[in-house]
Scaffold this motif. Structure first.
Motif, PDB file in Angstrom:
ATOM      1  N   ASP A 170     -38.408 -20.421  35.830  1.00  0.00           N
ATOM      2  CA  ASP A 170     -38.069 -21.197  37.029  1.00  0.00           C
ATOM      3  C   ASP A 170     -37.303 -20.350  38.049  1.00  0.00           C
ATOM      4  O   ASP A 170     -37.555 -20.429  39.249  1.00  0.00           O
ATOM      5  CB  ASP A 170     -37.231 -22.416  36.641  1.00  0.00           C
ATOM      6  CG  ASP A 170     -36.821 -23.241  37.845  1.00  0.00           C
ATOM      7  OD1 ASP A 170     -37.710 -23.607  38.647  1.00  0.00           O
ATOM      8  OD2 ASP A 170     -35.616 -23.516  37.998  1.00  0.00           O
ATOM      9  N   ALA A 171     -36.384 -19.526  37.566  1.00  0.00           N
ATOM     10  CA  ALA A 171     -35.474 -18.804  38.466  1.00  0.00           C
ATOM     11  C   ALA A 171     -36.097 -17.583  39.121  1.00  0.00           C
ATOM     12  O   ALA A 171     -35.845 -17.321  40.304  1.00  0.00           O
ATOM     13  CB  ALA A 171     -34.221 -18.386  37.701  1.00  0.00           C
ATOM     14  N   VAL A 172     -36.890 -16.819  38.398  1.00  0.00           N
ATOM     15  CA  VAL A 172     -37.394 -15.540  38.910  1.00  0.00           C
ATOM     16  C   VAL A 172     -38.206 -15.694  40.202  1.00  0.00           C
ATOM     17  O   VAL A 172     -37.973 -14.951  41.161  1.00  0.00           O
ATOM     18  CB  VAL A 172     -38.150 -14.758  37.815  1.00  0.00           C
ATOM     19  CG1 VAL A 172     -38.923 -13.591  38.402  1.00  0.00           C
ATOM     20  CG2 VAL A 172     -37.162 -14.265  36.762  1.00  0.00           C
ATOM     21  N   PRO A 173     -39.145 -16.644  40.304  1.00  0.00           N
ATOM     22  CA  PRO A 173     -39.858 -16.776  41.583  1.00  0.00           C
ATOM     23  C   PRO A 173     -38.931 -17.124  42.746  1.00  0.00           C
ATOM     24  O   PRO A 173     -39.109 -16.628  43.864  1.00  0.00           O
ATOM     25  CB  PRO A 173     -40.858 -17.907  41.330  1.00  0.00           C
ATOM     26  CG  PRO A 173     -41.025 -17.954  39.848  1.00  0.00           C
ATOM     27  CD  PRO A 173     -39.707 -17.518  39.273  1.00  0.00           C
ATOM     28  N   ARG A 174     -37.921 -17.930  42.476  1.00  0.00           N
ATOM     29  CA  ARG A 174     -36.971 -18.290  43.527  1.00  0.00           C
ATOM     30  C   ARG A 174     -36.121 -17.091  43.931  1.00  0.00           C
ATOM     31  O   ARG A 174     -35.855 -16.872  45.123  1.00  0.00           O
ATOM     32  CB  ARG A 174     -36.105 -19.454  43.056  1.00  0.00           C
ATOM     33  CG  ARG A 174     -36.952 -20.723  42.895  1.00  0.00           C
ATOM     34  CD  ARG A 174     -36.313 -21.782  42.057  1.00  0.00           C
ATOM     35  NE  ARG A 174     -35.135 -22.381  42.656  1.00  0.00           N
ATOM     36  CZ  ARG A 174     -34.415 -23.308  42.064  1.00  0.00           C
ATOM     37  NH1 ARG A 174     -34.744 -23.739  40.862  1.00  0.00           N
ATOM     38  NH2 ARG A 174     -33.356 -23.807  42.657  1.00  0.00           N
ATOM     39  N   LEU A 175     -35.697 -16.306  42.945  1.00  0.00           N
ATOM     40  CA  LEU A 175     -34.916 -15.101  43.241  1.00  0.00           C
ATOM     41  C   LEU A 175     -35.754 -14.078  44.006  1.00  0.00           C
ATOM     42  O   LEU A 175     -35.260 -13.424  44.929  1.00  0.00           O
ATOM     43  CB  LEU A 175     -34.378 -14.496  41.946  1.00  0.00           C
ATOM     44  CG  LEU A 175     -33.331 -15.330  41.212  1.00  0.00           C
ATOM     45  CD1 LEU A 175     -33.129 -14.814  39.794  1.00  0.00           C
ATOM     46  CD2 LEU A 175     -32.026 -15.343  41.981  1.00  0.00           C
ATOM     47  N   THR A 176     -37.014 -13.959  43.627  1.00  0.00           N
ATOM     48  CA  THR A 176     -37.912 -13.025  44.314  1.00  0.00           C
ATOM     49  C   THR A 176     -38.081 -13.432  45.771  1.00  0.00           C
ATOM     50  O   THR A 176     -37.985 -12.587  46.673  1.00  0.00           O
ATOM     51  CB  THR A 176     -39.277 -12.973  43.606  1.00  0.00           C
ATOM     52  OG1 THR A 176     -39.066 -12.529  42.255  1.00  0.00           O
ATOM     53  CG2 THR A 176     -40.234 -12.036  44.306  1.00  0.00           C
ATOM     54  N   ILE A 234     -28.284 -11.919  47.416  1.00  0.00           N
ATOM     55  CA  ILE A 234     -29.025 -13.169  47.293  1.00  0.00           C
ATOM     56  C   ILE A 234     -28.179 -14.208  46.582  1.00  0.00           C
ATOM     57  O   ILE A 234     -27.260 -13.885  45.836  1.00  0.00           O
ATOM     58  CB  ILE A 234     -30.357 -12.965  46.535  1.00  0.00           C
ATOM     59  CG1 ILE A 234     -30.130 -12.347  45.164  1.00  0.00           C
ATOM     60  CG2 ILE A 234     -31.306 -12.101  47.359  1.00  0.00           C
ATOM     61  CD1 ILE A 234     -31.381 -12.163  44.332  1.00  0.00           C
ATOM     62  N   ASP A 235     -28.503 -15.472  46.827  1.00  0.00           N
ATOM     63  CA  ASP A 235     -27.796 -16.570  46.184  1.00  0.00           C
ATOM     64  C   ASP A 235     -28.316 -16.750  44.766  1.00  0.00           C
ATOM     65  O   ASP A 235     -29.502 -16.588  44.490  1.00  0.00           O
ATOM     66  CB  ASP A 235     -27.996 -17.870  46.956  1.00  0.00           C
ATOM     67  CG  ASP A 235     -27.310 -17.857  48.312  1.00  0.00           C
ATOM     68  OD1 ASP A 235     -26.278 -17.168  48.444  1.00  0.00           O
ATOM     69  OD2 ASP A 235     -27.797 -18.537  49.223  1.00  0.00           O
ATOM     70  N   ALA A 236     -27.422 -17.148  43.877  1.00  0.00           N
ATOM     71  CA  ALA A 236     -27.799 -17.432  42.488  1.00  0.00           C
ATOM     72  C   ALA A 236     -28.559 -18.755  42.427  1.00  0.00           C
ATOM     73  O   ALA A 236     -28.349 -19.643  43.246  1.00  0.00           O
ATOM     74  CB  ALA A 236     -26.549 -17.508  41.609  1.00  0.00           C
ATOM     75  N   VAL A 237     -29.435 -18.850  41.450  1.00  0.00           N
ATOM     76  CA  VAL A 237     -30.155 -20.090  41.202  1.00  0.00           C
ATOM     77  C   VAL A 237     -29.286 -20.945  40.287  1.00  0.00           C
ATOM     78  O   VAL A 237     -28.840 -20.475  39.234  1.00  0.00           O
ATOM     79  CB  VAL A 237     -31.523 -19.810  40.549  1.00  0.00           C
ATOM     80  CG1 VAL A 237     -32.203 -21.101  40.128  1.00  0.00           C
ATOM     81  CG2 VAL A 237     -32.408 -19.026  41.498  1.00  0.00           C
ATOM     82  N   SER A 238     -29.043 -22.179  40.675  1.00  0.00           N
ATOM     83  CA  SER A 238     -28.236 -23.088  39.874  1.00  0.00           C
ATOM     84  C   SER A 238     -28.868 -23.266  38.497  1.00  0.00           C
ATOM     85  O   SER A 238     -30.065 -23.503  38.376  1.00  0.00           O
ATOM     86  CB  SER A 238     -28.130 -24.438  40.582  1.00  0.00           C
ATOM     87  OG  SER A 238     -27.381 -25.340  39.815  1.00  0.00           O
ATOM     88  N   GLY A 239     -28.061 -23.121  37.461  1.00  0.00           N
ATOM     89  CA  GLY A 239     -28.550 -23.243  36.100  1.00  0.00           C
ATOM     90  C   GLY A 239     -29.050 -21.927  35.520  1.00  0.00           C
ATOM     91  O   GLY A 239     -29.415 -21.865  34.356  1.00  0.00           O
ATOM     92  N   ALA A 240     -29.094 -20.894  36.340  1.00  0.00           N
ATOM     93  CA  ALA A 240     -29.564 -19.580  35.891  1.00  0.00           C
ATOM     94  C   ALA A 240     -28.617 -18.502  36.408  1.00  0.00           C
ATOM     95  O   ALA A 240     -29.039 -17.465  36.907  1.00  0.00           O
ATOM     96  CB  ALA A 240     -30.981 -19.330  36.384  1.00  0.00           C
ATOM     97  N   THR A 241     -27.339 -18.755  36.282  1.00  0.00           N
ATOM     98  CA  THR A 241     -26.331 -17.865  36.857  1.00  0.00           C
ATOM     99  C   THR A 241     -26.412 -16.456  36.294  1.00  0.00           C
ATOM    100  O   THR A 241     -26.427 -15.482  37.050  1.00  0.00           O
ATOM    101  CB  THR A 241     -24.924 -18.444  36.624  1.00  0.00           C
ATOM    102  OG1 THR A 241     -24.881 -19.762  37.174  1.00  0.00           O
ATOM    103  CG2 THR A 241     -23.861 -17.585  37.288  1.00  0.00           C
TER     104      THR A 241
END
Length: 150
Positions: free
Chosen positions: A107-113, A124-131
């Protein structure tokens, strides 16, 4: 007199509650980061991500970041640059030892990318739940950008 006692007790309880709420702390850099790669002077994997502004005529190519060990597993990314601009970020390693870690990373990697491509930096901002995954991603991305010299 009774009002004063109730007010004092309420104030003390409120202060205790406020003091018990601590801001989220980053994991200790000494225990989660891999040492800086040899031959890369000035690269520090324990520093906070720095914002990079691409310049015209900048670096081009694909650069691999350091493996960042998090509490849930290693994170490593590679970045492709074209004239100093980030064109692709690829996660090479993500936490995968537990099904929940795999789900969070998926879930987090595509958002971080997407965040890295929009920011054109590792800031970049951290993804909530994937700090932890977010911090590892940003630090590995920063080390790749450091290797590229941008």
């Amino acid at each position: 007199m009774r009002k004063a006692a109730v007010t004092t007790v309420s104030t003390v309880a409120g202060v205790i509650l406020l003091l018990s709420l601590k801001p989220h702390q980053n994991p200790a850099p000494d225990t989660t980061a891999s040492p800086p790669p040899s031959g890369t002077p000035g690269a520090s994997s324990s520093s906070a991500p720095k914002e990079h502004k691409p310049s015209s005529g900048g670096a081009s190519g694909t650069y691999t970041g350091s493996v960042i060990n998090t509490s849930y597993g290693p994170v490593q990314v590679s970045v492709t640059l074209s004239h100093g601009r980030i064109t692709t970020v690829k996660a090479l390693r993500t936490p995968s030892d537990r099904p929940r870690s795999q789900q969070i990373a998926a879930d987090a990697v595509p958002r971080l990318t997407q965040e890295a491509l929009s920011a054109q930096s590792a800031h970049i901002d951290a993804v909530s739940g994937a700090t932890y995954t977010s911090e590892g991603y940003a630090r590995s991305l920063q080390s790749a950008l450091d290797r590229a010299g941008v």
